[in-house]
Design an enzyme around this catalytic site. Structure first.
Site, PDB file in Angstrom:
ATOM      1  N   ARG A  52       0.821  -1.224   0.000  1.00 56.75           N
ATOM      2  CA  ARG A  52       0.000   0.000   0.000  1.00 56.75           C
ATOM      3  C   ARG A  52       0.855   1.274   0.000  1.00 56.75           C
ATOM      4  NH1 ARG A  52      -2.948  -3.806  -0.769  1.00 56.75           N
ATOM      5  NH2 ARG A  52      -4.847  -4.281   0.363  1.00 56.75           N
ATOM      6  N   SER A  59     -10.921  -0.165   3.027  1.00 55.76           N
ATOM      7  CA  SER A  59     -10.184  -0.359   4.287  1.00 55.76           C
ATOM      8  C   SER A  59      -9.659   0.979   4.778  1.00 55.76           C
ATOM      9  CB  SER A  59      -8.992  -1.291   4.070  1.00 55.76           C
ATOM     10  OG  SER A  59      -9.429  -2.482   3.480  1.00 55.76           O
ATOM     11  N   GLU A  88      -4.874   4.000   6.066  1.00 49.66           N
ATOM     12  CA  GLU A  88      -4.554   3.779   4.653  1.00 49.66           C
ATOM     13  C   GLU A  88      -5.140   4.912   3.800  1.00 49.66           C
ATOM     14  OE1 GLU A  88      -5.184  -0.268   3.059  1.00 49.66           O
ATOM     15  OE2 GLU A  88      -6.185   0.675   1.373  1.00 49.66           O
TER      16      GLU A  88
HETATM   17  P1  FAD Z   1      -8.572   9.073  -5.215  1.00 56.49           P
HETATM   18  O1  FAD Z   1      -9.333   8.776  -3.968  1.00 56.49           O
HETATM   19  O2  FAD Z   1      -9.167  10.036  -6.171  1.00 56.49           O
HETATM   20  O3  FAD Z   1      -7.109   9.562  -4.835  1.00 56.49           O
HETATM   21  C1  FAD Z   1      -6.355   8.843  -3.882  1.00 56.49           C
HETATM   22  C2  FAD Z   1      -5.033   9.572  -3.651  1.00 56.49           C
HETATM   23  O4  FAD Z   1      -4.239   9.557  -4.836  1.00 56.49           O
HETATM   24  C3  FAD Z   1      -5.219  11.055  -3.326  1.00 56.49           C
HETATM   25  O5  FAD Z   1      -4.190  11.416  -2.434  1.00 56.49           O
HETATM   26  C4  FAD Z   1      -5.049  11.763  -4.666  1.00 56.49           C
HETATM   27  O6  FAD Z   1      -4.569  13.076  -4.506  1.00 56.49           O
HETATM   28  C5  FAD Z   1      -4.005  10.878  -5.333  1.00 56.49           C
HETATM   29  N1  FAD Z   1      -4.171  10.776  -6.786  1.00 56.49           N
HETATM   30  C6  FAD Z   1      -5.250  10.271  -7.445  1.00 56.49           C
HETATM   31  N2  FAD Z   1      -5.009  10.266  -8.768  1.00 56.49           N
HETATM   32  C7  FAD Z   1      -3.776  10.771  -8.955  1.00 56.49           C
HETATM   33  C8  FAD Z   1      -2.973  11.031 -10.108  1.00 56.49           C
HETATM   34  N3  FAD Z   1      -3.399  10.758 -11.330  1.00 56.49           N
HETATM   35  N4  FAD Z   1      -1.746  11.581  -9.925  1.00 56.49           N
HETATM   36  C9  FAD Z   1      -1.290  11.860  -8.691  1.00 56.49           C
HETATM   37  N5  FAD Z   1      -1.996  11.652  -7.559  1.00 56.49           N
HETATM   38  C10 FAD Z   1      -3.233  11.110  -7.692  1.00 56.49           C
HETATM   39  N6  FAD Z   1      -7.795  -0.358  -2.454  1.00 56.49           N
HETATM   40  C11 FAD Z   1      -6.991  -1.434  -2.602  1.00 56.49           C
HETATM   41  O7  FAD Z   1      -5.764  -1.290  -2.685  1.00 56.49           O
HETATM   42  N7  FAD Z   1      -7.503  -2.692  -2.651  1.00 56.49           N
HETATM   43  C12 FAD Z   1      -8.823  -2.932  -2.567  1.00 56.49           C
HETATM   44  O8  FAD Z   1      -9.252  -4.093  -2.635  1.00 56.49           O
HETATM   45  C13 FAD Z   1      -9.714  -1.816  -2.393  1.00 56.49           C
HETATM   46  N8  FAD Z   1     -11.034  -2.002  -2.238  1.00 56.49           N
HETATM   47  C14 FAD Z   1     -11.857  -0.929  -2.036  1.00 56.49           C
HETATM   48  C15 FAD Z   1     -13.219  -1.161  -1.855  1.00 56.49           C
HETATM   49  C16 FAD Z   1     -14.077  -0.089  -1.663  1.00 56.49           C
HETATM   50  C17 FAD Z   1     -15.561  -0.350  -1.470  1.00 56.49           C
HETATM   51  C18 FAD Z   1     -13.579   1.230  -1.662  1.00 56.49           C
HETATM   52  C19 FAD Z   1     -14.516   2.400  -1.497  1.00 56.49           C
HETATM   53  C20 FAD Z   1     -12.226   1.463  -1.814  1.00 56.49           C
HETATM   54  C21 FAD Z   1     -11.343   0.380  -2.000  1.00 56.49           C
HETATM   55  N9  FAD Z   1      -9.963   0.554  -2.155  1.00 56.49           N
HETATM   56  C22 FAD Z   1      -9.139  -0.515  -2.344  1.00 56.49           C
HETATM   57  C23 FAD Z   1      -9.370   1.904  -2.093  1.00 56.49           C
HETATM   58  C24 FAD Z   1      -9.411   2.680  -3.440  1.00 56.49           C
HETATM   59  O9  FAD Z   1     -10.460   2.235  -4.257  1.00 56.49           O
HETATM   60  C25 FAD Z   1      -8.105   2.542  -4.230  1.00 56.49           C
HETATM   61  O10 FAD Z   1      -7.021   2.975  -3.465  1.00 56.49           O
HETATM   62  C26 FAD Z   1      -8.149   3.301  -5.560  1.00 56.49           C
HETATM   63  O11 FAD Z   1      -6.978   3.057  -6.300  1.00 56.49           O
HETATM   64  C27 FAD Z   1      -8.286   4.824  -5.373  1.00 56.49           C
HETATM   65  O12 FAD Z   1      -8.506   5.389  -6.650  1.00 56.49           O
HETATM   66  P2  FAD Z   1      -9.187   6.797  -6.829  1.00 56.49           P
HETATM   67  O13 FAD Z   1      -9.078   7.160  -8.259  1.00 56.49           O
HETATM   68  O14 FAD Z   1     -10.551   6.782  -6.266  1.00 56.49           O
HETATM   69  O15 FAD Z   1      -8.228   7.704  -5.943  1.00 56.49           O
HETATM   70  P1  NAP Z   2     -10.030 -11.731   3.658  1.00 56.26           P
HETATM   71  O1  NAP Z   2      -9.900 -12.438   2.360  1.00 56.26           O
HETATM   72  O2  NAP Z   2     -11.160 -12.100   4.564  1.00 56.26           O
HETATM   73  O3  NAP Z   2      -8.673 -11.831   4.459  1.00 56.26           O
HETATM   74  C1  NAP Z   2      -8.579 -11.270   5.764  1.00 56.26           C
HETATM   75  C2  NAP Z   2      -7.174 -10.832   5.994  1.00 56.26           C
HETATM   76  O4  NAP Z   2      -6.298 -11.938   5.916  1.00 56.26           O
HETATM   77  C3  NAP Z   2      -6.709  -9.804   5.006  1.00 56.26           C
HETATM   78  O5  NAP Z   2      -6.099  -8.832   5.789  1.00 56.26           O
HETATM   79  C4  NAP Z   2      -5.690 -10.498   4.128  1.00 56.26           C
HETATM   80  O6  NAP Z   2      -4.536  -9.684   3.891  1.00 56.26           O
HETATM   81  C5  NAP Z   2      -5.260 -11.679   4.971  1.00 56.26           C
HETATM   82  N1  NAP Z   2      -5.108 -12.901   4.161  1.00 56.26           N
HETATM   83  C6  NAP Z   2      -6.102 -13.736   3.728  1.00 56.26           C
HETATM   84  N2  NAP Z   2      -5.580 -14.784   3.069  1.00 56.26           N
HETATM   85  C7  NAP Z   2      -4.241 -14.603   3.063  1.00 56.26           C
HETATM   86  C8  NAP Z   2      -3.149 -15.340   2.525  1.00 56.26           C
HETATM   87  N3  NAP Z   2      -3.335 -16.492   1.859  1.00 56.26           N
HETATM   88  N4  NAP Z   2      -1.893 -14.843   2.695  1.00 56.26           N
HETATM   89  C9  NAP Z   2      -1.683 -13.683   3.345  1.00 56.26           C
HETATM   90  N5  NAP Z   2      -2.684 -12.947   3.883  1.00 56.26           N
HETATM   91  C10 NAP Z   2      -3.938 -13.398   3.749  1.00 56.26           C
HETATM   92  O7  NAP Z   2     -10.071 -10.139   3.422  1.00 56.26           O
HETATM   93  P2  NAP Z   2     -11.233  -9.196   2.954  1.00 56.26           P
HETATM   94  O8  NAP Z   2     -11.374  -8.133   3.936  1.00 56.26           O
HETATM   95  O9  NAP Z   2     -12.420  -9.986   2.513  1.00 56.26           O
HETATM   96  O10 NAP Z   2     -10.572  -8.551   1.653  1.00 56.26           O
HETATM   97  C11 NAP Z   2     -10.270  -9.354   0.531  1.00 56.26           C
HETATM   98  C12 NAP Z   2      -9.119  -8.771  -0.234  1.00 56.26           C
HETATM   99  O11 NAP Z   2      -9.494  -7.501  -0.768  1.00 56.26           O
HETATM  100  C13 NAP Z   2      -7.893  -8.529   0.633  1.00 56.26           C
HETATM  101  O12 NAP Z   2      -6.741  -8.808  -0.133  1.00 56.26           O
HETATM  102  C14 NAP Z   2      -7.963  -7.055   0.970  1.00 56.26           C
HETATM  103  O13 NAP Z   2      -6.688  -6.471   1.150  1.00 56.26           O
HETATM  104  C15 NAP Z   2      -8.657  -6.475  -0.268  1.00 56.26           C
HETATM  105  N6  NAP Z   2      -9.465  -5.299   0.095  1.00 56.26           N
HETATM  106  C16 NAP Z   2      -8.819  -4.108   0.227  1.00 56.26           C
HETATM  107  C17 NAP Z   2      -9.544  -2.966   0.540  1.00 56.26           C
HETATM  108  C18 NAP Z   2      -8.842  -1.630   0.619  1.00 56.26           C
HETATM  109  O14 NAP Z   2      -9.511  -0.609   0.658  1.00 56.26           O
HETATM  110  N7  NAP Z   2      -7.535  -1.596   0.667  1.00 56.26           N
HETATM  111  C19 NAP Z   2     -10.915  -3.023   0.724  1.00 56.26           C
HETATM  112  C20 NAP Z   2     -11.517  -4.264   0.608  1.00 56.26           C
HETATM  113  C21 NAP Z   2     -10.792  -5.392   0.289  1.00 56.26           C
HETATM  114  P3  NAP Z   2      -4.419  -8.545   2.759  1.00 56.26           P
HETATM  115  O15 NAP Z   2      -5.403  -7.471   3.146  1.00 56.26           O
HETATM  116  O16 NAP Z   2      -2.995  -8.089   2.867  1.00 56.26           O
HETATM  117  O17 NAP Z   2      -4.730  -9.151   1.449  1.00 56.26           O
END
Ligand code: FAD
Ligand code: NAP
Length: 335
Positions: A161, A235, A331
């Site tokens: 991240r 998250s 995050e």
């Molecule tokens: P924004 O919210 O618009 O911007 C995020 C940041 O990046 C801000 O600081 C902004 O200034 C900067 N930024 C955006 N675009 C640019 C650009 N072109 N150049 C420079 N800076 C920029 N994230 C995960 O990693 N894994 C997931 O599984 C995941 N699941 C999600 C599920 C849900 C329901 C939601 C709501 C979010 C989830 N996220 C997840 C978080 C998010 O969707 C991601 O981080 C996504 O990449 C953000 O994109 P955005 O365009 O909306 O960014």
């Molecule tokens: P999940 O699959 O229920 O898993 C729960 C946690 O266990 C997560 O933190 C995941 O780590 C970890 N995990 C599960 N299996 C693993 C493996 N084989 N090895 C190492 N770590 C393992 O999680 P969930 O909440 O339903 O989300 C599913 C996936 O979507 C995850 O990868 C999560 O990161 C991603 N997600 C991200 C966001 C976001 O906003 N960043 C939002 C929703 C979902 P990791 O989180 O490191 O994968």
């Protein structure tokens, strides 16, 4: 295009009701450069899909909305294809485009909200895949010099991240295009989380990348709140990394704590488990709270302020520190 006093409620998935004094939308690199020339050295904020940001106040700096579109082929051979993708493309539409064309690699990252340009920012990841595994290079404009710069994968300094754009070069660059190398010989990755079980439930034993994508979509839709219905930014916290010594201490009181070994005697602990076990899951205060199915997601049921959400996150951070001696890190980007 420049607009004034723009409501941001529909431009951030948390649905926080704030305004931008000035909103500029750009559709290509030339438009972006003109805007940067116009606003000179004024600090500014780039916005994509607004799905990883929490507004705690009105946006009093120029807000630059990235809508650079386009998917083109940069390189192709019999085994792989490299796509040049506009930073304003919707992430999930890119994933679907790749699946339709049988370009493998992004399927585990299905249904992540947001735009392509933000994907390198925090090295988006889900279900055992991180976007760093697919990115060849990132094209960006240096906000100060207005030069076009290319960052190779290693120059992006990707980590969990994290990237150079979120830390060392925070607010210094606008990402304009991202180059992804996809495989024409899919290596299916179903070992993570609930994917395998979801495929089995549907009787699929030899999954295609489309099957994997559908499984991820089904799991996500069943677990995560839809931001179109309940405001959230996914998250809110990162999964913490702890030492083996601390893990051993925690295990005495919590023998079933999930932990995943990283390198060098360190372990990843799911932040969602910590928050749930500290009793926060489903806690609701008026119009905001902790989601009832996923403790890692803070939610706005309508009308919450960014300050209320940030205060809630601080209370959770303090409580987890108190109960587990673990410092959670946010995050979500806070403005
Ligand atoms: P924004 O919210 O618009 O911007 C995020 C940041 O990046 C801000 O600081 C902004 O200034 C900067 N930024 C955006 N675009 C640019 C650009 N072109 N150049 C420079 N800076 C920029 N994230 C995960 O990693 N894994 C997931 O599984 C995941 N699941 C999600 C599920 C849900 C329901 C939601 C709501 C979010 C989830 N996220 C997840 C978080 C998010 O969707 C991601 O981080 C996504 O990449 C953000 O994109 P955005 O365009 O909306 O960014
Ligand atoms: P999940 O699959 O229920 O898993 C729960 C946690 O266990 C997560 O933190 C995941 O780590 C970890 N995990 C599960 N299996 C693993 C493996 N084989 N090895 C190492 N770590 C393992 O999680 P969930 O909440 O339903 O989300 C599913 C996936 O979507 C995850 O990868 C999560 O990161 C991603 N997600 C991200 C966001 C976001 O906003 N960043 C939002 C929703 C979902 P990791 O989180 O490191 O994968």
């Amino acid at each position: 295009m420049k607009e004034q006093h723009v409501a941001l409620k529909t431009l951030n998935t948390f649905g926080i009701e704030v305004f931008a004094n000035e909103l500029y939308t750009f559709h290509n690199v030339d438009e972006l450069i003109s805007i940067l020339k116009e606003i000179k050295d004024t600090p500014n904020l780039i916005l994509g899909g607004g799905s990883n940001i929490l507004f705690t106040k009105n946006c009093d700096v120029p807000l630059l909305l990235n809508r650079i579109k386009g998917i083109s082929i940069d390189f192709e051979d019999e085994n792989s294809i490299t796509l040049k993708v506009g930073a304003g493309e919707v992430w999930h539409e890119l994933v679907l485009y790749c699946i339709e064309n049988n370009y493998a690699g992004l399927e585990n990252l299905s249904l992540i909200p947001g735009r392509v340009g933000a994907s390198p920012m925090q090295n988006i990841g889900a279900y055992g895949v991180e976007v760093k595994d697919l990115i060849v290079k990132v094209e960006a404009i240096d906000k100060k010099s207005l030069q076009l710069i290319y960052f190779t994968n290693s120059e992006c300094e990707f980590a969990y991240r994290e990237s150079v754009f979120k830390r060392k070069y925070k607010d210094k660059f606008v990402i304009t295009h991202v180059y992804f190398k996809l495989s024409k010989n899919p290596k299916i990755n179903t070992s993570y989380g609930a994917i395998e079980a979801e495929l089995q439930k549907n009787g699929i034993t030899q999954p295609t990348i489309k099957d994997v994508s559908n499984a991820v979509i089904n799991i996500r839709q069943s677990k995560l709140p839809d931001p179109n219905i309940i405001g959230n930014a996914g998250s809110f916290f990162k999964n913490p990394t702890i030492t083996i010594d601390l893990l051993q201490k925690i295990i005495i009181n919590y023998p079933d704590i999930p932990h995943f070994k990283l390198e060098a005697e360190t372990y990843k602990i799911p932040a969602g488990w910590l928050i749930e076990n500290a009793g926060w899951k489903g806690k609701t205060y008026d119009c905001y709270g902790v989601h009832k199915n996923q403790a890692l997601v803070l939610v706005n049921y309508g009308g919450a302020t960014g300050k209320q959400i940030i205060d809630l996150s601080q209370a959770i951070i303090d409580d987890i520190k108190d109960k587990f001696s673990i410092e959670l890190e946010r995050e979500v980007n806070v403005f």
